[in-house]
Every structure is written in C-alpha cells, then in structure tokens.
Motif scaffolding. Structure first.
Motif, short mmCIF file in Angstrom:
data_model
loop_
_atom_site.label_atom_id
_atom_site.label_comp_id
_atom_site.label_asym_id
_atom_site.label_seq_id
_atom_site.Cartn_x
_atom_site.Cartn_y
_atom_site.Cartn_z
N LEU A 78 -17.98 3.79 3.01
CA LEU A 78 -18.51 3.53 1.67
C LEU A 78 -19.90 4.10 1.44
O LEU A 78 -20.29 4.34 0.29
N SER A 83 0.82 -1.21 0.00
CA SER A 83 0.00 0.00 0.00
C SER A 83 0.86 1.26 0.00
O SER A 83 0.47 2.29 -0.56
N LEU A 100 -3.94 5.88 -5.98
CA LEU A 100 -4.59 4.59 -5.83
C LEU A 100 -4.87 4.25 -4.36
O LEU A 100 -5.57 3.28 -4.08
N THR A 101 -4.30 5.01 -3.45
CA THR A 101 -4.50 4.74 -2.01
C THR A 101 -5.08 5.97 -1.31
O THR A 101 -6.28 6.14 -1.21
N THR A 111 -17.83 0.18 7.47
CA THR A 111 -18.27 0.01 6.08
C THR A 111 -19.29 1.07 5.70
O THR A 111 -19.23 1.67 4.62
N ASN A 126 -8.81 6.70 -1.92
CA ASN A 126 -9.40 6.05 -3.08
C ASN A 126 -10.45 5.03 -2.65
O ASN A 126 -10.19 4.20 -1.76
N ARG A 127 -11.60 5.06 -3.29
CA ARG A 127 -12.70 4.17 -2.89
C ARG A 127 -12.32 2.70 -3.05
O ARG A 127 -12.67 1.87 -2.21
N ASN A 128 -11.61 2.36 -4.11
CA ASN A 128 -11.22 0.97 -4.31
C ASN A 128 -10.28 0.48 -3.21
O ASN A 128 -10.32 -0.69 -2.81
N TYR A 129 -9.42 1.37 -2.74
CA TYR A 129 -8.54 0.99 -1.64
C TYR A 129 -9.34 0.76 -0.36
O TYR A 129 -9.06 -0.18 0.40
N ILE A 181 -12.35 -0.30 -0.21
CA ILE A 181 -13.01 -1.60 -0.39
C ILE A 181 -12.04 -2.74 -0.07
O ILE A 181 -12.41 -3.72 0.58
N ALA A 182 -10.78 -2.60 -0.51
CA ALA A 182 -9.79 -3.63 -0.25
C ALA A 182 -9.58 -3.82 1.26
O ALA A 182 -9.53 -4.97 1.75
#
Length: 354
Positions: A238, A160, A167-168, A234, A181-184, A186-187
């Motif tokens: 999110l 990370s 990306l983070t 969560t 970052n939203r995808n991070y 989620i991870a």
C-alpha cells in the motif's frame, strides 16, 4: 526461466520506463533469493516428515504436529505465491504463472498469508482454550474451529475468483507482472490484521496464566511474526508504488516473510524436535518430572491429539518403548500416562532441575 539480462529483459525495462516505472531487471540476486529460501523449505520438509513420524512422542505431540505441518505447507504456498507475484521470476512463458487469480489469490493470499496467520492464531487459541478456560481442546471444539478457519479461507478465495479481474488482479504483459486492485489489497490486509488482533487478545488474556515450558514465548513469537509480516506487507503493498519493480523491496519482503514464518515455526517445534533426535529418553523424563512438579499433567494431556487421559494404571516398561528405532514409538504416550501414575525409577537425569 532466465535470470540473465537478455534483450527481452532490456525491452521490458524500457517499456516500464516509458510507463513511468523504474524497473530493476530480474537477475541473479533474484535467483539467489529463490535458492536460499527454497533450500530452507527443502530442509524443513525433512524435519516435518520426522515430526509427523514421531508425533506420538509426548513432548512433540503436545505441539499439535499435524497443525504445525499444515502451517509449513501454508508457508510453502506463500513462498510460491511471493515468487510469482513479486517480480522475482518471469511470468510470460507460462500460462499458469500468468493466471494471477491462481498465483496471487490462492497461493499468496488464501493458502499463504491467510492460512499461515490463521494457523498461528489457531494454535494460540488451543492454548487459550486449555490453560485459560480449563477445557479440553479436542472433539467438537477442534472440528468447529478448524472448520470455520478452512471454510472462511475457501469462501474468501472462491468469491475473489468469481468476481471480475479488474476488481481483484490481472496479468499486465507490459511489465510481465500481476497488477492488483488497491481495494482488494486493502481487503486482504484487513483480514490478516484481524487475525493478528484476535491473537493479540488471546495472548493478553493469558498474560498471567502459568505454563510449564515455552508456551508464553511461543505465543509472543506467533504474535510478533504476524505483526512483522503484516507491517512489511502493508508497507510494500500500500505504501510503495509497484514494489515488485524494486530489487531491494521485492527480495527483502520475500526474505522477511519466510524468515518470520520459519522462526515462528522453530520457536514452537525446535526444542522438542532436537531432543527427540538427540536425547529422547532423558528429555521425556525431564518433561514428565516438570509436569509432576507443577501439577499440570491434566492440562498437557488435553493437548494430546486423541481421547486418552492421564488415568491409566497399567504399567509399561519404559525400556521397551523409548527406543529410537521407529518401531515402538506409538507406546510413548501410554508410557507417559502410566509413568505419572506409577513413576518408575530412572537413572540420573541431565535435565533434573533439583
């Protein structure tokens, strides 16, 4: 670090509003959150030191005091991570606090949420290994399970850290917050929920396993703590747009996270710690009698953090070991082992169930 409504804070609120964000200014409610939760951790630190000092008192020893102490420090790291990434304090005056990869990735995610969830799960796994599989949780299995846990956290944090900030997470000076970052997100959430799922599977498999003391409640509490913290994080991360902008959400999440950790910790450690302080000898007698009644000396010996088993025959006078001056507590374990083989005659016991 100011919590007053200064002109700089007024400007921050205005700039956020121009960006379409309704920002509640940092104020004295945030300060009270820092003081309340910080005080709880300060008081708990005293208890952790006491527990480590008395870790050879058998009812405490079977709780795996070093692991629980590390869980405390994981919660503390999570607390600092929450403060620096939830909009509760200003970041602009410190380059360290503006380093979002440090505060969010390492403090809040890896050393905080990831580590705390893993420690609750690891303790559940130790119970599973002893009571469900009937094997000693010591030696190789301890090193392997702890090693996998620490290595996975370290790898997640390192990866990370080295990947690009877009990306983070990165510092956003307009609103003086970390933008992630939203995808991070989620991870990270997937990792924590995976750990909670693993804990649920072990707890379910042990649903019919007999225990002597409060281990079933402890397992259930660990699972509930992970579910509550996982669900609230969560939702905030999110489901709510820029949740640190909301005073209610940011302070509520901090209280929920650390109340959950503290409750989980004290459900496991509370009874043994209380009795170690106030009724050391009587509770140890009750503890031994309970093990003998249900014939589970062997299982609980497996939880003790060294290689000694309950087969010694040398007798040690309990009056020389069960004093509360901190000088001879290391012999409590040997006395327990000898007492089960050659039980001494005790005075009346307030914990006697008969």
């Amino acid at each position: 670090m100011s919590f007053a409504f200064t002109p700089e804070e007024q400007l921050r609120v205005t700039l956020a509003q121009l960006a379409g964000i309704k920002l509640d200014p940092i104020g004295y409610v945030d300060l009270s959150t820092v003081i309340v939760v910080g005080t709880i951790y300060a008081l708990q630190f005293i208890a952790v030191i006491y527990q480590l000092y008395n870790r050879n008192y058998p009812p405490l020893g079977v709780k795996n005091v070093p692991l629980m102490a590390s869980l405390y420090f994981g919660g503390l790291a999570w607390f600092f991570g929450d403060l620096f990434t939830s909009g509760i304090v200003h970041l602009s005056h410190s380059p360290v606090l503006r380093s979002c990869k440090f505060t969010l990735i390492w403090l809040r995610a890896c050393l905080g949420a990831y580590y705390v969830a893993a420690m609750f799960s690891l303790r559940c796994f130790s119970l599973y290994y002893v009571f469900y599989r009937g094997k000693a949780f010591k030696g190789t299995i301890v090193y392997v399970s702890v090693g996998i846990t620490v290595l996975s956290i370290a790898l997640f944090g390192i990866i990370s850290t080295v990947i690009p900030t877009h990306l983070t997470t990165h510092y956003e000076p307009l609103i003086d917050m970390c933008n992630t970052n939203r995808n991070y997100i989620i991870a990270v959430v997937v990792v924590v929920w995976s750990i909670a799922s693993f804990t649920a599977v072990m707890s379910w498999r042990m649903r019919n396993v007999p225990f002597c003391f409060n281990e079933r409640i402890e397992m259930l509490t660990s699972f509930v703590v992970l579910i509550i913290a996982g669900t609230l994080n969560t939702i905030c991360l999110l489901g709510i747009k820029v949740y640190p902008a909301s005073l209610g959400w940011r302070t509520g999440l901090v209280y929920a996270n650390h109340a959950s950790i503290s409750i989980g910790y004290w459900v496991i450690m509370g009874e043994a710690t209380y009795n170690c302080i106030f009724d050391r000898e009587g509770y140890l007698q009750y503890w031994i009698n309970t093990l003998k009644e249900v014939d589970m000396e062997r299982q609980y010996a497996y939880n003790v953090d060294n290689e000694v088993t309950l087969n010694l025959v040398e007798y040690t006078d309990p009056t020389s070991t069960m004093v509360n001056d901190g000088t001879t507590h290391n012999s409590d374990r040997k006395w327990l082992e000898n007492a089960i083989v050659h039980p001494p005659v005790f005075p009346s016991n307030p914990y006697n169930k008969s």
